[in-house]
Write a protein that holds these residues in place. Structure first.
Motif: not given
Ligand code: ADP
Length: 443
Positions: A335-336, A363, A368, A383, A393-396, A398, A424
């Motif tokens: 993600n970072a 990062d 966020i 987001v 990304g699939n939003g899963l 985190l 984080f």
């Molecule tokens: P994805 O596969 O879309 O990254 P995650 O569940 O990992 O799904 O993350 C959910 C959302 O959180 C992401 O779509 C992104 O908008 C936001 N996000 C996650 N990590 C970061 C980060 N390091 N910096 C900014 N936004 C982040």
């Protein structure tokens, strides 16, 4: 969101608890009533027995208590009984004729209908005379050798009126029925409440499951459609060389990779829901473990023009599941990198805080918004959906991270990074309780 099946289930729950309540009330009512009626008759029965022994022993024993008695009959009639005015004794000869008619006086008219039933000797019975008087009776056969010869060889029917007890019992019955009725109605309300209460978590998880399946289907459909379109397009160009269609093929390929990651993530979440994961907690030297985990990512970061660094860690030991923590770091670092620009630096650090340790991935990316910080851990939440799709990304991610942290009985939180970007921060116990039966599901 309740559908027919859920309604039927709720209805079944209601019926079963209502039936349960009803059975309990009816049993309770019967037991109380039986015990009460028995208690009511105990003292009467006792009186009848006292009277019987007095009669059978004859006047000799009674005399010391009433030395001036003139007639032996009177002594027998009034002295021996605990309630002389309520106790009546009929004397039958063996042929069933009532012998003490004169003593009975006006009562004789009502009592003359009574017949001698020799089989009832020694038995306590309840009878009704003239349709309204209730008596408890005990039939006694007086032996020929009885000391009071006036009744020797005869049958005595000792009777005590139990109308007051009957009246008390019937008013008690009324009170009982009313009380039970009120409680029975109350039990309807309680059953409704209970069935709702029981259904609530079922409905909630049912709703979550439907949402999850809906979202998953939606997520799977997009890459599948793209792959299908690309393949169909390629079929219209049978004479092209691969090099001519390299771009289309590359897109199809990257979409199929996306599908693979998605199914992988979905399986991970499914395991988290069913608690079926076998965890493997072991004592780990954290510094070395982090070093080994991060190494491959440094190259990937470099290839994207980003820098990934592990700040120096004072070595310590923590109990953790290496595969899961590896997966957690994978998600956070991935993600970072996804959400920060080229040329920026991603920092990983770890330190001990009391009985816990903290793993931080920071990062210099987009950061966020505070109002998004809770929701990003929800399944499929992104987001910015369109940007996430571009980054794959699939939003899963985190939500899986959150589950891994839960498994370790830890917490995960997002903070601002200075001067920009996000951090984080994962806080985990150094010695998590490893009987991992706790709550693993996503909130
Ligand atoms: P994805 O596969 O879309 O990254 P995650 O569940 O990992 O799904 O993350 C959910 C959302 O959180 C992401 O779509 C992104 O908008 C936001 N996000 C996650 N990590 C970061 C980060 N390091 N910096 C900014 N936004 C982040």
């Amino acid at each position: 969101m309740s559908n027919k099946a859920n309604r039927a289930q709720q209805w079944r729950l209601f019926i079963s608890s209502f039936v349960g309540f009803s059975i309990i009330f009816v049993l309770l009512g019967i037991i109380v009533f039986v015990l009460f009626s028995r208690a009511m008759l105990t003292s009467t029965d006792q009186t009848l027995r006292v009277e019987r022994s007095a009669r059978l022993n004859g006047p000799k024993q009674q005399k010391p208590f009433m030395p001036n008695t003139s007639t032996p009959h009177k002594t027998q009639q009034f002295k021996a009984s605990a309630h002389p005015f309520m106790t009546t004794t009929l004397i039958f000869n063996p042929r069933g004729k009532i012998l003490n008619r004169t003593q009975l006086g006006s009562r004789y008219d009502q009592l003359k209908s009574l017949t001698l039933d020799k089989s009832a000797v020694g038995r306590l019975q309840t009878i009704r005379i003239g349709g309204k008087y209730n008596f408890r009776t005990l039939l006694v056969k007086v032996p020929k050798s009885n000391s009071d010869q006036t009744i020797a060889g005869k049958y005595l029917l000792i009777m005590e009126n139990i109308d007051p007890q009957k009246a008390a019992m019937s008013s008690f019955k009324k009170v009982m029925l009313i009380t039970m009725g009120v409680f029975w109605l109350l039990s309807i309300l309680i059953s409704v409440w209970l069935s709702r209460l029981t259904m609530r978590p079922i409905l909630r998880s049912w709703q979550r499951q439907t949402e999850f399946v809906g979202n998953a289907a939606h997520e799977l459909r997009t890459p599948l459609t793209i792959i299908q379109n690309k393949l169909e397009f390629l079929l219209t160009k049978p004479n092209d060389r691969i090099i001519d269609q390299a771009e289309n093929i590359a897109i199809a390929n990257s979409e199929s990779q996306r599908l693979q990651k998605l199914t992988h993530d979905l399986l991970a979440l499914d395991r988290s829901d069913s608690n079926s994961l076998q965890t493997n907690f072991e004592a780990t030297q954290v510094a070395g473990f982090l070093q080994r985990t991060i190494e491959p990512y440094t190259e990937i970061a470099a290839s994207q023009g980003k820098q990934l660094q592990l700040l120096p860690v004072t070595d310590f030991r923590a109990v953790l599941d290496q595969d899961l923590i590896h997966q957690l770091m994978n998600i956070l670092i991935d993600n970072a990198m996804k959400y920060s620009p080229n040329g920026s630096t991603i920092t990983v650090s770890a330190k001990v805080v009391g009985r816990k340790w903290q793993l931080t991935v920071a990062d210099q990316g987009l950061g966020i918004d505070p109002q998004e910080r809770q929701r990003i851990f929800d399944r499929f939440y992104r987001v910015d959906t369109s940007r996430s799709r571009q980054t794959g990304g699939n939003g899963l991610g985190l939500s899986i991270a959150h589950w891994i942290v839960d498994l370790h009985h830890g917490t995960i939180a997002v903070k601002d990074n200075q001067p920009r970007g996000s951090q984080f921060v994962t806080t985990l116990p150094l010695n998590p309780p490893t009987g991992m039966s706790g709550h693993h599901g996503k909130k």
